[in-house]
Write an enzyme that holds these catalytic residues in place. Structure first.
Site, PDB file in Angstrom:
ATOM      1  CG  ASP A 133      -0.843  -1.706  -0.249  1.00 41.42           C
ATOM      2  OD1 ASP A 133      -1.321  -2.559  -1.011  1.00 41.42           O
ATOM      3  OD2 ASP A 133      -1.168  -1.622   0.957  1.00 41.42           O
TER       4      ASP A 133
ATOM      5  CD  GLU B 224      14.564  14.843  -4.799  1.00 41.62           C
ATOM      6  OE1 GLU B 224      15.267  13.925  -4.308  1.00 41.62           O
ATOM      7  OE2 GLU B 224      13.763  15.516  -4.139  1.00 41.62           O
TER       8      GLU B 224
HETATM    9  C1  NOJ Z   1      -3.683  -4.144  -1.107  1.00 41.46           C
HETATM   10  C2  NOJ Z   1      -2.781  -5.315  -1.322  1.00 41.46           C
HETATM   11  O1  NOJ Z   1      -2.766  -5.662  -2.672  1.00 41.46           O
HETATM   12  C3  NOJ Z   1      -3.311  -6.412  -0.422  1.00 41.46           C
HETATM   13  O2  NOJ Z   1      -2.687  -7.644  -0.677  1.00 41.46           O
HETATM   14  C4  NOJ Z   1      -3.128  -5.987   0.997  1.00 41.46           C
HETATM   15  O3  NOJ Z   1      -3.704  -6.956   1.855  1.00 41.46           O
HETATM   16  C5  NOJ Z   1      -3.807  -4.641   1.271  1.00 41.46           C
HETATM   17  N1  NOJ Z   1      -3.536  -3.687   0.236  1.00 41.46           N
HETATM   18  C6  NOJ Z   1      -3.360  -4.060   2.591  1.00 41.46           C
HETATM   19  O4  NOJ Z   1      -2.049  -3.582   2.513  1.00 41.46           O
END
Ligand code: NOJ
Length: 560
Positions: free
Chosen positions: A204, A270
């Site tokens: 993310d 790993e």
């Molecule tokens: C990107 C994610 O896809 C989204 O859903 C989220 O709100 C933000 N990152 C924050 O983590």
């Protein structure tokens, strides 16, 4: 001869937005039990892997993207033991599992953040996050002018006077990736899950971890008008993107972020088997995106340019060419994605008379109501385009059912933090997160078990039954059967998946390419019917093909 290339170079990965996929325990929220019960469906659909949105312990301020404990499953979704069972059962079905990892921020309920609040200003506990004194008289102004992606300032002030950074909601404090404990902790979390058999991670906000240590204000915005001259359709959107593009942005896509991923690559290596990462990295150019997927870095990255492109042959072709060239130059496969849990579903995007190129980090506000018949026709063609392109592809749950965006959710039910943070000017992302219809003619459409105690966490539209898996199964003209057929052919035909393409000559508005051995894909984005090139057989088409002619907004796969 079976391919020896690693699976992630050509995988079709199905995105499970866990809250909305299938509810096993009847509380109206999807869970691990629901996913386990639907593994036969996923197997018969023909996908190679699942990317599962965050399932960790979380107060759910951003539906799981605010993680309180990365080594525990939230009780809403199940338990660690169930997660382990899911991984094992998915593997038995020949399906790999990729959870989401959220390294940019934690929840404000994470033990580290609670300790930081308790320990007070100047404590070592605060150094794992980004705490600063304010500016102005009495430190009453935020430390800089950064803005939260969900609206409002990116800083929140504590009663003790200090401010902390959150590029998303205030409940999602940003970690300080300069801190060795932060780096060590995430490597340990990766090992924890790799040891439990996961096949990789979706990362993310992969482009956001490293901040300029000086935390300077944002650079002044470029003005597109006048500077860039008259704008074509694609240029216009590019210019809009460039407004928020800075060569040296203080918190997006900084070069130093790649050190982190070089270390993560070593962790993945790993473990036996081909473990792999996919980055959610919003980079300004294909070159910048390619930097994430060098040989000693991550394996793949989402190609959002494809998702943001308008339904326009020139636009799509330039995205395809740029992506293949830049990723190919570093030896990485391309990925293709049409929808996900953050954007308007593509039948609703493509169902607008004028489909605008979408701009990153801006709410997508199309004009007028969608023509969903048009949108679905184009979505069928887009699926055949995406699944024929070289590389891997992502299917967002419900895309295979042709689900539209639910644009008329009552305001009272909206849950996305964007709705509140934007002062009720942006409805946010709930419209693409409505629980899936599996069967039946009324709510919960098989999403929850019969007699469930609670209604689905977002209301399902009255016509959801016509989109259900049950309604579409066996109907040759349905979106679901189109996806099933395409995925079956993709597995059978050596031409598809990883590799290259050669463009065929075609009039404006038509995309046509060949892939060896003996395959061609033709997509007609023009307003005129287009005669198909010579072929030995029609393998698949997004609609009827009569007299060897491809109608507007249709696509066909040909054997040559
Ligand atoms: C990107 C994610 O896809 C989204 O859903 C989220 O709100 C933000 N990152 C924050 O983590």
């Amino acid at each position: 001869m079976p391919s020896t290339a690693p699976w992630w170079r050509s995988a079709v990965i199905y995105q499970v937005y866990i809250r909305s996929f299938a509810d096993g325990d009847g509380d109206g929220v999807g869970d691990i039990a629901g996913i386990r019960s639907r593994l036969p469906y996923l197997k018969s659909l023909g996908v190679d892997a699942l990317w599962i949105n965050p399932w960790y312990k979380s107060p759910m301020a951003d539906h799981g993207y605010d993680v309180a404990d990365f080594r525990e499953i939230d009780p809403l979704f199940g338990s660690l033991a169930e997660a382990e069972q899911l991984i094992e059962e998915a593997h038995r079905h020949g399906i790999r599992v990729i959870p989401d990892i959220v390294p940019n921020h934690t929840s404000d309920q994470h033990a580290w953040f609670r300790a930081a609040l308790a320990a007070g200003p100047g404590s070592p506990e605060r150094e794992r996050y980004v705490f600063r004194p304010g500016r102005g008289p009495g430190g009453g102004e935020p430390p800089n002018d950064w803005v939260s992606c969900f609206g409002g300032p990116a800083w929140t002030r504590l009663p003790d006077g200090q401010w902390y950074l959150h590029l998303f909601a205030p409940q999602q404090p940003d970690l300080n990736w300069e801190h060795p404990e932060v780096r060590a902790e995430f490597e340990s979390i990766l090992r924890f899950w790799f040891g439990r058999g996961v096949d990789g991670f979706r990362i993310d906000v992969a482009h956001g971890l490293v901040k300029d240590p000086e935390l300077p204000d944002l650079p002044p915005r470029e003005e597109p008008a006048g500077v860039l001259g008259p704008l074509s359709r694609r240029d216009e959107a590019d210019a809009a993107n460039r407004i928020r593009r800075h060569l040296d942005h203080p918190h997006w896509d900084r070069d130093e972020v790649h050190d982190i991923y070089r270390a993560w690559r070593k962790v993945a290596d790993e473990f036996p088997g081909d473990r792999s990462f996919v980055a959610e990295a919003w980079a300004d150019t294909p070159e910048r995106l390619a930097a994430y997927v060098r040989r000693d870095g991550l394996h793949t990255a989402f190609n959002f340019d494809f998702l943001m492109a308008s339904w326009d042959a020139k636009d799509l072709r330039s995205v395809i060419d740029d992506s293949l060239a830049m990723l190919g130059a570093v030896g990485a496969p391309a990925t293709w994605v049409l929808s996900n849990h953050d954007v308007m579903r593509h039948p609703s995007r493509y169902g607008r008379k004028t489909v605008k190129r979408w701009v990153a980090n801006e709410p997508y506000r199309p004009e007028g109501p969608p023509d969903l018949e048009l949108g679905r026709r184009r979505a069928r063609a887009a699926a055949l385009l995406m699944l024929a392109l070289p590389g891997g592809a992502y299917i967002y749950q419900g895309e295979e059912l042709g689900l539209p965006e639910v644009e008329d959710l009552p305001e009272a039910v909206l849950q996305d933090p964007i709705w509140e943070r934007s002062g009720h000017t942006d409805r946010g992302r709930d419209g693409c997160r409505v629980p899936l219809p599996w069967s039946g003619r009324s709510e919960p459409y098989g999403f929850s078990p019969a007699g469930a105690a609670a209604a689905p966490w977002l209301p399902q539209p009255a016509n959801w039954g016509e989109f259900s898996v049950q309604a579409q199964t066996g109907d040759e003209t349905s979106m679901l059967e189109l996806y099933r057929a395409a995925l079956r052919l993709r597995r059978e035909l050596p031409a598809l998946g990883d590799g290259t393409l050669t463009w065929l000559e075609a009039p404006d508005g038509v995309l046509a390419f060949r892939r060896a051995p003996g395959f061609a894909c033709v997509v007609n984005l023009s307003a005129e019917a287009h005669p198909l090139p010579g072929h030995t057989s029609l393998l698949l088409s997004s609609g009827p093909v009569e007299g060897g002619v491809l109608a507007p907004d249709h696509a066909a796969w040909l054997a040559l």
